[in-house]
Design a protein around this motif. Structure first.
Motif, PDB file in Angstrom:
ATOM      1  N   MET A  62       0.924  -1.128   0.085  1.00 38.05           N
ATOM      2  CA  MET A  62       0.163  -0.105  -0.173  1.00 38.05           C
ATOM      3  C   MET A  62       1.050   1.408   0.096  1.00 38.05           C
ATOM      4  O   MET A  62       0.403   2.225  -0.487  1.00 38.05           O
ATOM      5  N   GLU A  63       1.838   1.247   0.733  1.00 38.40           N
ATOM      6  CA  GLU A  63       2.901   2.148   0.640  1.00 38.40           C
ATOM      7  C   GLU A  63       3.243   2.796  -0.709  1.00 38.40           C
ATOM      8  O   GLU A  63       3.424   3.799  -1.103  1.00 38.40           O
ATOM      9  N   TYR A  64       3.519   1.820  -1.494  1.00 46.07           N
ATOM     10  CA  TYR A  64       3.735   1.938  -2.971  1.00 46.07           C
ATOM     11  C   TYR A  64       2.764   2.801  -3.545  1.00 46.07           C
ATOM     12  O   TYR A  64       3.044   3.921  -4.493  1.00 46.07           O
ATOM     13  N   LEU A  65       1.438   2.445  -3.400  1.00 50.17           N
ATOM     14  CA  LEU A  65       0.247   3.086  -4.055  1.00 50.17           C
ATOM     15  C   LEU A  65       0.066   4.573  -3.594  1.00 50.17           C
ATOM     16  O   LEU A  65      -0.005   5.462  -4.304  1.00 50.17           O
ATOM     17  N   LEU A  66       0.311   4.686  -2.185  1.00 46.90           N
ATOM     18  CA  LEU A  66       0.262   5.991  -1.566  1.00 46.90           C
ATOM     19  C   LEU A  66       1.309   6.998  -2.072  1.00 46.90           C
ATOM     20  O   LEU A  66       1.123   8.202  -2.175  1.00 46.90           O
ATOM     21  N   GLY A  67       2.384   6.309  -2.318  1.00 48.91           N
ATOM     22  CA  GLY A  67       3.490   7.182  -2.673  1.00 48.91           C
ATOM     23  C   GLY A  67       3.236   7.714  -4.270  1.00 48.91           C
ATOM     24  O   GLY A  67       3.896   8.805  -4.780  1.00 48.91           O
ATOM     25  N   LEU A  68       2.144   7.397  -5.070  1.00 48.63           N
ATOM     26  CA  LEU A  68       1.834   7.877  -6.299  1.00 48.63           C
ATOM     27  C   LEU A  68       0.963   8.838  -6.258  1.00 48.63           C
ATOM     28  O   LEU A  68       0.434   9.597  -7.285  1.00 48.63           O
ATOM     29  N   ASP A  69       0.327   9.312  -4.828  1.00 47.22           N
ATOM     30  CA  ASP A  69      -0.433  10.365  -4.796  1.00 47.22           C
ATOM     31  C   ASP A  69      -0.110  11.904  -5.245  1.00 47.22           C
ATOM     32  O   ASP A  69       1.011  12.078  -5.088  1.00 47.22           O
ATOM     33  N   GLY A  70      -0.856  12.537  -6.070  1.00 43.49           N
ATOM     34  CA  GLY A  70      -0.648  13.645  -6.739  1.00 43.49           C
ATOM     35  C   GLY A  70       0.291  13.647  -7.919  1.00 43.49           C
ATOM     36  O   GLY A  70       0.717  14.579  -8.701  1.00 43.49           O
ATOM     37  N   LYS A  71       0.712  12.442  -8.411  1.00 40.07           N
ATOM     38  CA  LYS A  71       1.467  12.274  -9.625  1.00 40.07           C
ATOM     39  C   LYS A  71       0.572  12.341 -10.868  1.00 40.07           C
ATOM     40  O   LYS A  71      -0.653  11.971 -11.078  1.00 40.07           O
ATOM     41  N   ILE A  72       1.205  13.295 -11.756  1.00 39.88           N
ATOM     42  CA  ILE A  72       0.638  13.397 -13.069  1.00 39.88           C
ATOM     43  C   ILE A  72       1.700  13.388 -13.958  1.00 39.88           C
ATOM     44  O   ILE A  72       2.959  13.945 -13.821  1.00 39.88           O
ATOM     45  N   GLU A  73       1.371  12.492 -15.189  1.00 40.52           N
ATOM     46  CA  GLU A  73       2.410  12.563 -16.121  1.00 40.52           C
ATOM     47  C   GLU A  73       1.972  12.262 -17.540  1.00 40.52           C
ATOM     48  O   GLU A  73       0.709  11.925 -17.528  1.00 40.52           O
ATOM     49  N   VAL A  74       2.748  12.988 -18.494  1.00 38.85           N
ATOM     50  CA  VAL A  74       2.242  12.906 -19.715  1.00 38.85           C
ATOM     51  C   VAL A  74       2.735  11.761 -20.268  1.00 38.85           C
ATOM     52  O   VAL A  74       3.622  11.210 -20.085  1.00 38.85           O
ATOM     53  N   GLN A  75       1.621  11.089 -21.368  1.00 40.91           N
ATOM     54  CA  GLN A  75       1.917   9.785 -21.773  1.00 40.91           C
ATOM     55  C   GLN A  75       2.603   9.827 -23.294  1.00 40.91           C
ATOM     56  O   GLN A  75       3.184   8.828 -23.692  1.00 40.91           O
ATOM     57  N   ASN A  76       2.273  10.945 -24.011  1.00 40.72           N
ATOM     58  CA  ASN A  76       3.007  10.827 -25.206  1.00 40.72           C
ATOM     59  C   ASN A  76       3.007  12.308 -25.997  1.00 40.72           C
ATOM     60  O   ASN A  76       2.360  13.233 -24.918  1.00 40.72           O
ATOM     61  N   ASP A  77       3.424  12.372 -27.083  1.00 39.51           N
ATOM     62  CA  ASP A  77       3.498  13.630 -27.765  1.00 39.51           C
ATOM     63  C   ASP A  77       2.162  14.302 -27.877  1.00 39.51           C
ATOM     64  O   ASP A  77       2.108  15.796 -27.736  1.00 39.51           O
ATOM     65  N   PRO A  78       0.902  13.942 -28.331  1.00 38.57           N
ATOM     66  CA  PRO A  78      -0.227  14.363 -28.322  1.00 38.57           C
ATOM     67  C   PRO A  78      -0.605  15.198 -27.099  1.00 38.57           C
ATOM     68  O   PRO A  78      -1.574  16.272 -27.122  1.00 38.57           O
ATOM     69  N   GLY A  79      -0.123  14.826 -25.967  1.00 36.98           N
ATOM     70  CA  GLY A  79      -0.633  15.348 -24.662  1.00 36.98           C
ATOM     71  C   GLY A  79      -1.580  14.557 -23.837  1.00 36.98           C
ATOM     72  O   GLY A  79      -2.297  15.104 -22.887  1.00 36.98           O
ATOM     73  N   TYR A  80      -1.690  13.304 -24.130  1.00 29.37           N
ATOM     74  CA  TYR A  80      -2.699  12.363 -23.245  1.00 29.37           C
ATOM     75  C   TYR A  80      -1.857  12.495 -21.789  1.00 29.37           C
ATOM     76  O   TYR A  80      -0.585  12.225 -21.804  1.00 29.37           O
ATOM     77  N   TRP A  81      -2.507  12.442 -20.518  1.00 32.07           N
ATOM     78  CA  TRP A  81      -1.605  12.265 -19.549  1.00 32.07           C
ATOM     79  C   TRP A  81      -2.726  11.548 -18.510  1.00 32.07           C
ATOM     80  O   TRP A  81      -3.738  11.339 -18.732  1.00 32.07           O
TER      81      TRP A  81
END
Length: 116
Positions: free
Chosen positions: A1-20
């Motif tokens: 669960m600590e792994y999952l909690l560590g992802l809180d607030g993460k925003i990441e762009v997935q590709n050049d067109p801008g999906y995130w």
């Protein structure tokens, strides 16, 4: 669960067109609806900010089948939205790692459909 909690607030762009991707994960009181003690929302968004898919446990979703068969019963909140207009289908939460793996498998599937 600590792994999952560590992802809180993460925003990441997935590709050049801008999906995130956006991840929100917090501790929650352990209940029959949230037996793992976390509240989560993992979502994929289009460049215009439209949510395309999501895995979350914000509310319950009735299992498929007769509405009378499930009337008055409590159901786990874990579910996934398969497309932007989907109200959700049940998701069997196993582990935090499996949740993230399943989510990114869906992200890959959708991105292949929308960005050939």
């Amino acid at each position: 669960m600590e792994y999952l909690l560590g992802l809180d607030g993460k925003i990441e762009v997935q590709n050049d067109p801008g999906y995130w991707v956006k991840m929100e994960v917090t501790r929650a009181v352990v209940t029959s609806e949230r037996p793992h003690g976390i509240r989560y929302s993992l979502t994929l968004h289009a460049p215009d900010n439209t949510r395309l898919i999501g895995f979350d446990n914000a509310h319950s979703v009735r299992p498929a089948g007769s509405r009378f068969k499930h009337a008055g019963k409590k159901h786990p909140y874990d579910h996934r939205h398969r497309h932007a207009l989907d109200e959700g289908v049940l998701y069997e939460f196993d582990t935090a790692y499996q949740l993230v793996s399943d989510f990114y498998a869906e992200v890959d599937r959708v991105l292949k459909e929308v960005c050939p």
